[in-house]
Design an enzyme around this catalytic site. Structure first.
Site, PDB file in Angstrom:
ATOM      1  N   ILE A  44       0.827  -1.206   0.000  1.00 46.77           N
ATOM      2  CA  ILE A  44       0.000   0.000   0.000  1.00 46.77           C
ATOM      3  C   ILE A  44       0.864   1.260   0.000  1.00 46.77           C
ATOM      4  O   ILE A  44       0.587   2.223  -0.719  1.00 46.77           O
ATOM      5  CB  ILE A  44      -0.943  -0.010   1.217  1.00 46.77           C
ATOM      6  CG1 ILE A  44      -2.030  -1.088   1.030  1.00 46.77           C
ATOM      7  CG2 ILE A  44      -1.594   1.352   1.414  1.00 46.77           C
ATOM      8  CD1 ILE A  44      -2.894  -1.313   2.256  1.00 46.77           C
ATOM      9  N   ASP A 104      13.374   3.876  10.287  1.00 45.91           N
ATOM     10  CA  ASP A 104      12.719   2.923  11.172  1.00 45.91           C
ATOM     11  C   ASP A 104      11.740   3.744  11.996  1.00 45.91           C
ATOM     12  O   ASP A 104      12.137   4.523  12.864  1.00 45.91           O
ATOM     13  CB  ASP A 104      13.750   2.232  12.070  1.00 45.91           C
ATOM     14  CG  ASP A 104      13.123   1.257  13.051  1.00 45.91           C
ATOM     15  OD1 ASP A 104      11.885   1.272  13.225  1.00 45.91           O
ATOM     16  OD2 ASP A 104      13.876   0.475  13.655  1.00 45.91           O
ATOM     17  N   TYR A 141      -2.141  -6.534  16.882  1.00 44.11           N
ATOM     18  CA  TYR A 141      -2.376  -5.805  15.633  1.00 44.11           C
ATOM     19  C   TYR A 141      -3.677  -5.015  15.717  1.00 44.11           C
ATOM     20  O   TYR A 141      -3.716  -3.817  15.401  1.00 44.11           O
ATOM     21  CB  TYR A 141      -2.417  -6.784  14.465  1.00 44.11           C
ATOM     22  CG  TYR A 141      -2.619  -6.133  13.115  1.00 44.11           C
ATOM     23  CD1 TYR A 141      -1.577  -5.464  12.489  1.00 44.11           C
ATOM     24  CD2 TYR A 141      -3.859  -6.177  12.483  1.00 44.11           C
ATOM     25  CE1 TYR A 141      -1.751  -4.861  11.256  1.00 44.11           C
ATOM     26  CE2 TYR A 141      -4.046  -5.576  11.249  1.00 44.11           C
ATOM     27  CZ  TYR A 141      -2.993  -4.919  10.640  1.00 44.11           C
ATOM     28  OH  TYR A 141      -3.179  -4.313   9.417  1.00 44.11           O
ATOM     29  N   ILE A 171      -6.505  -6.261   1.352  1.00 46.84           N
ATOM     30  CA  ILE A 171      -5.897  -5.632   0.182  1.00 46.84           C
ATOM     31  C   ILE A 171      -4.775  -6.550  -0.300  1.00 46.84           C
ATOM     32  O   ILE A 171      -3.943  -6.998   0.499  1.00 46.84           O
ATOM     33  CB  ILE A 171      -5.334  -4.235   0.512  1.00 46.84           C
ATOM     34  CG1 ILE A 171      -6.419  -3.347   1.149  1.00 46.84           C
ATOM     35  CG2 ILE A 171      -4.762  -3.584  -0.745  1.00 46.84           C
ATOM     36  CD1 ILE A 171      -7.631  -3.083   0.287  1.00 46.84           C
ATOM     37  N   PRO A 179       1.930  -8.053  -0.720  1.00 50.33           N
ATOM     38  CA  PRO A 179       2.813  -9.197  -0.458  1.00 50.33           C
ATOM     39  C   PRO A 179       2.588  -9.882   0.881  1.00 50.33           C
ATOM     40  O   PRO A 179       2.979 -11.045   1.060  1.00 50.33           O
ATOM     41  CB  PRO A 179       4.208  -8.571  -0.538  1.00 50.33           C
ATOM     42  CG  PRO A 179       4.054  -7.431  -1.491  1.00 50.33           C
ATOM     43  CD  PRO A 179       2.692  -6.873  -1.204  1.00 50.33           C
TER      44      PRO A 179
END
Length: 259
Positions: free
Chosen positions: A18, A58, A152, A187, A190
Site C-alpha cells: 500500500i 525505522d 495488531y 488488500i 505481499p
C-alpha cells in the site's frame, strides 16, 4: 493541473504494498515524494522505480525521526503507513491468552509508536505554514476485534483514535493541519503471499479468504492510494478527524446472492 503539484509528501513503509502504491500515485500527481522504509535495499529500488527520493527510516526509532526532520524539515503531506502484523517471521501466538508481552510490545512499537512519532514529526514539519495533511493507515482490524491478532487489532484501533486527537489538537491551535485515518480490509499486497502461495489452489484460497466480503474480491493497493490522494489534495480541506473504510462492504453487513 496535477492534484498534488508543489506538495512535499513523506510516505513511510513505502518499499512495497500500500505504501508504494501511495508513493507512486503521489508522484504521478506531481508531488515531490520522499519514500521511506527501514529496508534500505528494497526502498532504494522502489524509489528508483518511480523516480523519487529515498530516505531510510525505522518508524519506531525516535532518533531516525529526528534525522528525517533535519533532512526534510518541511512537508505538506505525511502518510504514516509503516506497520507489521507480528507474523513476519512465522506464526507466534497473538491471541489475548498466549501472546507474550514482548511480542505485544513489538507490534505496538512499530504500529502505534511509529504513528505517534510520525504525527509529531508532521506537526513540526507543517506548523510553520499552518497547513497540511496527515494520513494514518489503520485497518479494518482497528474497528473490530481480531481474536488471533490482538496486538495488531489493538494498535490499529489506537491509530484510529490518535488520528482524531491529532485533528482536534491542530484545530485547537488554529492550524489547518488535517489528520484522517484510512481503514483497509483485505488488500492484495505481499503480506498475503505466504497464505496464498502460487499453487493450483491459489484462486480457491483467495475466494475463501474473501467469502464474507460482499464484493467477493480482494482490494487493490491503488484503490487505497486513490483515497490517500484525495485526502492529500486541496479537494479535502474540510475533512479532518474522519475515517475511511475500504473493505468491499464487509462492515456494512451481509449481502444476499443475486437472484
Amino acid at each position: 493541473m496535477p492534484r498534488l503539484q508543489n506538495k512535499t509528501c513523506v510516505v513511510t513503509g513505502a518499499a512495497r504494498g500500500i505504501g508504494h502504491a501511495i508513493a507512486r500515485r503521489f508522484q504521478d500527481e506531481g508531488a515531490t515524494v520522499i519514500l521511506t522504509d527501514r529496508d534500505a535495499d528494497t526502498g532504494i529500488a522502489a524509489a528508483e522505480s518511480i523516480r523519487c527520493r529515498f530516505e531510510p527510516l525505522d518508524v519506531s526509532d525516535e532518533a531516525d525521526w529526528a534525522r528525517l526532520a533535519d533532512i526534510v524539515p518541511a512537508a505538506d503531506v505525511v502518510v504514516n503507513n509503516a506497520g507489521i502484523t507480528g507474523f513476519e517471521d512465522g506464526f507466534v501466538p497473538h491471541d489475548p491468552e498466549h501472546a507474550t508481552l514482548e511480542d505485544w510490545r513489538a507490534v505496538h512499537r512499530v504500529n502505534l509508536d511509529g504513528t505517534f512519532l510520525g504525527c509529531r514529526y508532521a506537526i513540526g514539519a507543517m506548523k510553520a505554514k499552518g497547513t497540511g495533511s496527515i494520513i494514518n493507515i489503520s485497518s479494518r482490524s482497528g474497528l473490530v476485534g481480531i481474536p488471533g491478532a490482538a496486538a495488531y487489532a489493538s494498535s490499529k484501533a489506537a491509530i484510529r483514535n490518535h488520528s482524531k486527537t491529532v485533528a482536534l489538537y491542530c484545530a485547537q491551535n488554529g492550524w489547518t493541519i488535517r489528520c484522517n485515518s484510512i481503514h483497509p480490509a483485505a488488500i492484495l499486497t505481499p503480506i498475503w503471499e505466504p497464505m496464498l502461495g502460487d499453487g493450483p489452489d491459489r484462486a480457491a484460497k483467495m475466494a475463501a479468504l474473501v467469502a464474507d466480503t460482499p464484493l467477493k474480491r480482494f482490494g487493490e493497493p491503488d484503490e487505497v492510494a486513490a483515497i490517500a490522494v484525495m485526502l492529500a489534495s486541496d479537494e479535502a480541506t474540510y475533512i479532518t478527524g474522519s475515517e475511511f473504510t475500504i473493505d468491499g462492504g464487509l462492515l456494512a453487513g451481509s449481502a444476499a446472492s443475486p437472484g
